[in-house]
Motif scaffolding. Structure first.
Motif: not given
Length: 230
Positions: A188-214
């Protein structure tokens, strides 16, 4: 679709490689506490984000590499997003000036493939501590904006337009990092984790090239391994 194919190919190759070595398959489930780093086109963020709590479940494959060093991968269904408070107009045609407070939840459902390298430190024959880190490949399978007004939940789609004019809010592929520590007692394994994303998933066609969602999240896991435990 191409991103999903790549993830499935990586998963299949991992299974083939693992099948030729001593390994432990298993299940893992837990709790995601997700949020997102948001920036408007001007670099500011106006949303008071709160955590989105969601379950995570999947299967794992773990194989030793050298002494206490191991590799763990698998395939999971997870959710990202965030919660915030807002206002909505229930009847924009008859009473456009009347607004009601609402709780809003962006929910993004992902297929997730982590590839972790870890180390175990044995405390005794049954118990060990472990830590692992590695890249995470994620593919967006579904997204929605859920909202609650007067105690009732509803949801709306996360795209604008229809047919050839349809524009999604989010890109499908997301790439991040998993950092995880925990303890193993027998199988049995018991754990805690942290997971940051590096990709900006905001669609540039909708949000604008400088908007960001990570995306980012942290949480808890409980797992069980099958087979001979070494």
């Amino acid at each position: 679709m191409k991103c999903l194919t790549k993830i499935l190919v990586i998963a299949i190759l991992s299974l083939i490689v693992f099948n030729g070595h001593a390994q432990n398959a298993g299940f893992k489930f837990g709790l995601n506490m997700a949020n997102a780093n948001l920036k408007n086109a001007d670099g500011t963020s106006e949303t008071d984000n709160k955590l989105l709590f969601a379950p995570r479940i999947g299967f794992t494959f773990e194989t030793p590499v050298y002494n206490e060093v191991f590799i763990q991968t698998g395939l999971f269904v997870t959710a990202s997003g965030y919660t915030y408070e807002s206002e909505r107009v229930p009847d924009p045609y008859e009473n456009p000036e009347v607004s009601i407070e609402s709780t809003e939840k962006f929910i993004l459902l992902y297929l997730e493939l982590p590839v972790n390298v870890g180390y175990k430190y044995a405390l005794n024959d049954q118990t060990s501590l472990f830590g692992m880190v590695g890249p995470v490949f994620r593919y967006l399978t579904y997204s929605t904006l859920a909202f609650k007004i007067d105690g009732e939940w509803d949801n709306e789609e996360t795209h604008l337009g229809e047919g050839d004019d349809k524009i999604e809010l989010f890109d499908n592929f997301d790439f991040g990092l998993n950092i995880e520590i925990g303890a193993q007692i027998d199988r049995y394994q018991f754990s805690m984790f942290y997971s940051p994303s590096f990709t900006n998933i905001a669609n540039e066609d909708l949000a604008g090239t400088d908007a960001s969602w990570k995306n980012y999240c942290f949480g808890l896991n409980v797992g069980i391994l099958f087979g001979e435990i070494k």
